[in-house]
Design a protein around this motif. Sequence first.
Motif, PDB file in Angstrom:
ATOM      1  N   GLU A  35       0.827  -1.212   0.000  1.00 47.72           N
ATOM      2  CA  GLU A  35       0.000   0.000   0.000  1.00 47.72           C
ATOM      3  C   GLU A  35       0.858   1.257   0.000  1.00 47.72           C
ATOM      4  OE1 GLU A  35      -2.657  -0.563   3.309  1.00 47.72           O
ATOM      5  OE2 GLU A  35      -4.027  -1.787   2.119  1.00 47.72           O
ATOM      6  N   ILE A  36       1.831   1.244  -0.897  1.00 44.59           N
ATOM      7  CA  ILE A  36       2.703   2.413  -1.033  1.00 44.59           C
ATOM      8  C   ILE A  36       2.636   2.919  -2.467  1.00 44.59           C
ATOM      9  CG2 ILE A  36       4.254   1.642   0.800  1.00 44.59           C
ATOM     10  CD1 ILE A  36       6.182   0.674  -1.322  1.00 44.59           C
ATOM     11  N   ASP A  37       3.113   4.136  -2.660  1.00 43.71           N
ATOM     12  CA  ASP A  37       3.104   4.737  -3.988  1.00 43.71           C
ATOM     13  C   ASP A  37       4.196   4.111  -4.867  1.00 43.71           C
ATOM     14  OD1 ASP A  37       1.086   6.317  -3.117  1.00 43.71           O
ATOM     15  OD2 ASP A  37       2.257   8.166  -2.991  1.00 43.71           O
ATOM     16  N   LEU A  38       4.038   4.294  -6.152  1.00 43.35           N
ATOM     17  CA  LEU A  38       5.002   3.766  -7.120  1.00 43.35           C
ATOM     18  C   LEU A  38       5.328   4.845  -8.144  1.00 43.35           C
ATOM     19  CD1 LEU A  38       6.525   1.254  -8.288  1.00 43.35           C
ATOM     20  CD2 LEU A  38       4.446   0.755  -9.591  1.00 43.35           C
ATOM     21  N   VAL A  39       6.593   4.996  -8.425  1.00 39.06           N
ATOM     22  CA  VAL A  39       7.008   5.948  -9.465  1.00 39.06           C
ATOM     23  C   VAL A  39       8.181   5.326 -10.218  1.00 39.06           C
ATOM     24  CG1 VAL A  39       8.694   7.239  -8.066  1.00 39.06           C
ATOM     25  CG2 VAL A  39       7.493   8.398  -9.921  1.00 39.06           C
ATOM     26  N   ARG A  40       8.307   5.673 -11.487  1.00 39.10           N
ATOM     27  CA  ARG A  40       9.460   5.200 -12.275  1.00 39.10           C
ATOM     28  C   ARG A  40      10.444   6.351 -12.420  1.00 39.10           C
ATOM     29  NH1 ARG A  40      10.426   0.989 -15.824  1.00 39.10           N
ATOM     30  NH2 ARG A  40       8.233   0.411 -16.082  1.00 39.10           N
ATOM     31  N   ARG A  41      11.693   6.099 -12.054  1.00 44.06           N
ATOM     32  CA  ARG A  41      12.724   7.122 -12.195  1.00 44.06           C
ATOM     33  C   ARG A  41      13.188   7.211 -13.646  1.00 44.06           C
ATOM     34  NH1 ARG A  41      15.039   3.795  -8.246  1.00 44.06           N
ATOM     35  NH2 ARG A  41      16.673   3.306  -9.748  1.00 44.06           N
ATOM     36  N   PRO A  42      13.791   8.327 -14.037  1.00 38.62           N
ATOM     37  CA  PRO A  42      14.454   8.368 -15.341  1.00 38.62           C
ATOM     38  C   PRO A  42      15.819   7.685 -15.300  1.00 38.62           C
ATOM     39  CG  PRO A  42      14.602  10.499 -14.285  1.00 38.62           C
ATOM     40  CD  PRO A  42      13.738   9.649 -13.399  1.00 38.62           C
TER      41      PRO A  42
ATOM     42  N   ARG B 288       7.273  24.730 -14.133  1.00 42.31           N
ATOM     43  CA  ARG B 288       8.099  23.757 -14.863  1.00 42.31           C
ATOM     44  C   ARG B 288       8.035  22.384 -14.211  1.00 42.31           C
ATOM     45  NH1 ARG B 288      14.011  25.499 -15.435  1.00 42.31           N
ATOM     46  NH2 ARG B 288      13.643  26.633 -13.516  1.00 42.31           N
ATOM     47  N   VAL B 289       8.083  22.364 -12.891  1.00 46.59           N
ATOM     48  CA  VAL B 289       8.034  21.077 -12.182  1.00 46.59           C
ATOM     49  C   VAL B 289       6.664  20.427 -12.381  1.00 46.59           C
ATOM     50  CG1 VAL B 289       8.078  19.988  -9.904  1.00 46.59           C
ATOM     51  CG2 VAL B 289       9.797  21.713 -10.497  1.00 46.59           C
ATOM     52  N   ALA B 290       5.613  21.214 -12.295  1.00 48.00           N
ATOM     53  CA  ALA B 290       4.262  20.658 -12.448  1.00 48.00           C
ATOM     54  C   ALA B 290       4.059  20.052 -13.832  1.00 48.00           C
ATOM     55  CB  ALA B 290       3.225  21.751 -12.181  1.00 48.00           C
ATOM     56  N   GLU B 291       4.586  20.721 -14.859  1.00 41.61           N
ATOM     57  CA  GLU B 291       4.461  20.188 -16.229  1.00 41.61           C
ATOM     58  C   GLU B 291       5.119  18.829 -16.348  1.00 41.61           C
ATOM     59  OE1 GLU B 291       6.126  22.923 -18.972  1.00 41.61           O
ATOM     60  OE2 GLU B 291       4.567  24.441 -18.670  1.00 41.61           O
ATOM     61  N   ARG B 292       6.331  18.737 -15.829  1.00 41.12           N
ATOM     62  CA  ARG B 292       7.064  17.470 -15.937  1.00 41.12           C
ATOM     63  C   ARG B 292       6.462  16.388 -15.045  1.00 41.12           C
ATOM     64  NH1 ARG B 292       9.937  21.490 -17.304  1.00 41.12           N
ATOM     65  NH2 ARG B 292      11.733  21.374 -18.704  1.00 41.12           N
ATOM     66  N   ALA B 293       5.877  16.785 -13.944  1.00 37.30           N
ATOM     67  CA  ALA B 293       5.295  15.791 -13.032  1.00 37.30           C
ATOM     68  C   ALA B 293       4.176  15.012 -13.701  1.00 37.30           C
ATOM     69  CB  ALA B 293       4.792  16.477 -11.761  1.00 37.30           C
ATOM     70  N   GLU B 294       3.465  15.648 -14.613  1.00 35.75           N
ATOM     71  CA  GLU B 294       2.375  14.952 -15.305  1.00 35.75           C
ATOM     72  C   GLU B 294       2.890  13.741 -16.071  1.00 35.75           C
ATOM     73  OE1 GLU B 294      -0.932  15.345 -14.982  1.00 35.75           O
ATOM     74  OE2 GLU B 294      -0.197  16.643 -13.384  1.00 35.75           O
ATOM     75  N   ARG B 295       4.052  13.891 -16.679  1.00 29.50           N
ATOM     76  CA  ARG B 295       4.630  12.756 -17.417  1.00 29.50           C
ATOM     77  C   ARG B 295       4.947  11.608 -16.467  1.00 29.50           C
ATOM     78  NH1 ARG B 295       9.971  11.323 -18.981  1.00 29.50           N
ATOM     79  NH2 ARG B 295      10.819  13.304 -18.299  1.00 29.50           N
ATOM     80  N   PHE B 296       5.497  11.943 -15.290  1.00 30.48           N
ATOM     81  CA  PHE B 296       5.860  10.880 -14.354  1.00 30.48           C
ATOM     82  C   PHE B 296       4.633  10.220 -13.723  1.00 30.48           C
ATOM     83  CE2 PHE B 296       9.898  13.256 -14.526  1.00 30.48           C
ATOM     84  CZ  PHE B 296      10.734  12.205 -14.860  1.00 30.48           C
ATOM     85  N   ARG B 297       3.500  10.904 -13.785  1.00 31.63           N
ATOM     86  CA  ARG B 297       2.248  10.305 -13.276  1.00 31.63           C
ATOM     87  C   ARG B 297       1.565   9.441 -14.332  1.00 31.63           C
ATOM     88  NH1 ARG B 297       1.423  15.590 -11.164  1.00 31.63           N
ATOM     89  NH2 ARG B 297       1.848  15.607  -8.927  1.00 31.63           N
ATOM     90  N   SER B 298       1.936   9.605 -15.576  1.00 33.40           N
ATOM     91  CA  SER B 298       1.182   8.982 -16.660  1.00 33.40           C
ATOM     92  C   SER B 298       1.377   7.466 -16.689  1.00 33.40           C
ATOM     93  CB  SER B 298       1.606   9.566 -18.008  1.00 33.40           C
ATOM     94  OG  SER B 298       2.919   9.147 -18.341  1.00 33.40           O
ATOM     95  N   ALA B 299       0.336   6.787 -17.144  1.00 35.06           N
ATOM     96  CA  ALA B 299       0.404   5.325 -17.281  1.00 35.06           C
ATOM     97  C   ALA B 299       1.443   4.941 -18.330  1.00 35.06           C
ATOM     98  CB  ALA B 299      -0.965   4.781 -17.667  1.00 35.06           C
TER      99      ALA B 299
END
Lengths: 267, 128
Positions: free
Chosen positions: A71-78, A250-261
Motif C-alpha cells: 500500500e505504497i506509492d510507485l514511481v518510475r525514475r528516469p 516547470r516542475v508541475a508540467e514534468r510531473a504529469e509525465r511521471f504520473r502517466s500510465a
Amino acid sequence: MSIPEKASVLTVWEDAPACGATNMAADEVLAEEAAACGGMMVRLYTWSRPTLSMGGFQKLAEAESLAREAEIDLVRRPSGGGAILHGTDQTYAAAVARQHPLASTPQLLYDAVHTALVDVLCAMGLEAAMVSADFGRDGGSGESAPDGPLLCFDRRAMGDVVVGPHKVLGSAQRRLSGSVLQHGSLLLRQCDQAGPASTRPGLAELGPDTSVVLLPADTLVRRWLEALAASLGMTCEFAGPFLVDGRGERVAERAERFRSAAWLGRR
Amino acid sequence: MKFAKSHEWIRVEGDAAPGAVATIGVSAYAVEALTDLVFMQLPAVGAPVTAGEPFGEIESVKAVSDLYAPCSGEVVEVHTELPDNLDLLGSDPYGKGWIIKIKLADPSQLDALMDQAAYDASVSDGSH
C-alpha cells in the motif's frame, strides 16, 4: 531563484517531502539548471508517502505487485538501477553539466559521491567501504541488469557503499544531452513498510553492532556533502528549498509525465 | 564514417544522396566509458528520427543514456538481435555492433559531424 555562476560552488538544495512524480520532475529541472550553469548541484529530499521508485527500465509487474501489497506509492525514475523503497532513506539527486569533469564517465561521479560518504562513515567508526572492481569480474555486475533483483539494496555494483555485507548507499544515473543526473539513496534506518522480505538494515541498525554512536541524520548528510565539496576543491553552499514558486510551473508540467500510465508502464 | 559529439557514428552506404541508407552505431570510446551494458531499447522500423534527438536508450550498470540520431531520416532496419547480444557493442562497435539503418532525409547534415581524426581529438582532449 538563483543559479550559481561559479563552478567552484556545490549548491545543495533541501526540500520538504513531496510525492514521487514531483520529486522526479524537480530532479529533471535540477539537471536543466546544472546544464545551464555549467556546474554541480545537489538536491536532498524525502517523500510525502512511502514510495517505491523503480529504475528506468525495470519491468512494471513485479514493482507494481510489491507496491500494491505494501500500500505504497510507485514511481518510475528516469535513472537506471533497481527499485528503492523510500521512507527511511535520505534521497539525493546530483546534477552536473556535461562539460564538468565528473560527467565524462559514469564511474567518476558515482565514486566521488560515494567516497565522500565512506570517509564520513569511517570517521564515525563504521567499517564502511566501496564494493571493489573485482566484484564485477566475478559476475556480480549482472545483478544490476533491469531483470536482476528488484530492489537496489539487493544488488551490488562497483562503488556501492557497504557496511559489512549490507549495502547502505546505491546510485544510478541518467545521462542527458546537457547534464548528468545521478539519483541515490542512503538507507538511514530499516524500512518495514513492505514487510520482512523487503526489509534491509540501515545505518541505525548497523551502528549498534559496531558500538558506534551515529550522528543525527541531518548532521551526517551535511558532513557528507561538505566532504564531497572539499574533495572536489569546491565550497558547499546550502541554498534552502529548490521547490519554490519560480520553478513550480516547470516542475508541475514534468510531473504529469511521471504520473502517466505510459511512463509507468514503459516496460 | 562520421561522428556526433554525443558519440554516435554514421556510415553512408554508397553516395550520400537523399534517400541513401546510412548505418548508425556508438563509438568504442562511449561503450568503454559506459562500462557493463545491460539493456537497450530501440525504435521500430518506419519510425522517424531527427538529428540531435534521441532514437533509443541504453542502460549500463550505472546509467541510462539516450542514443542520439546523427542525422534525420526514417528507420529502415533495426539490429533486433543486439539487445540480446550487447557484447557486440564492445567487441565490434563499428561492425557487428551496428544499431539501426536509416534512409537519410538530408545528407547535408553529415557536414556538421566530425571525421575520425576530429572525433579522436575531441575525446582525447576532454571536450566531448
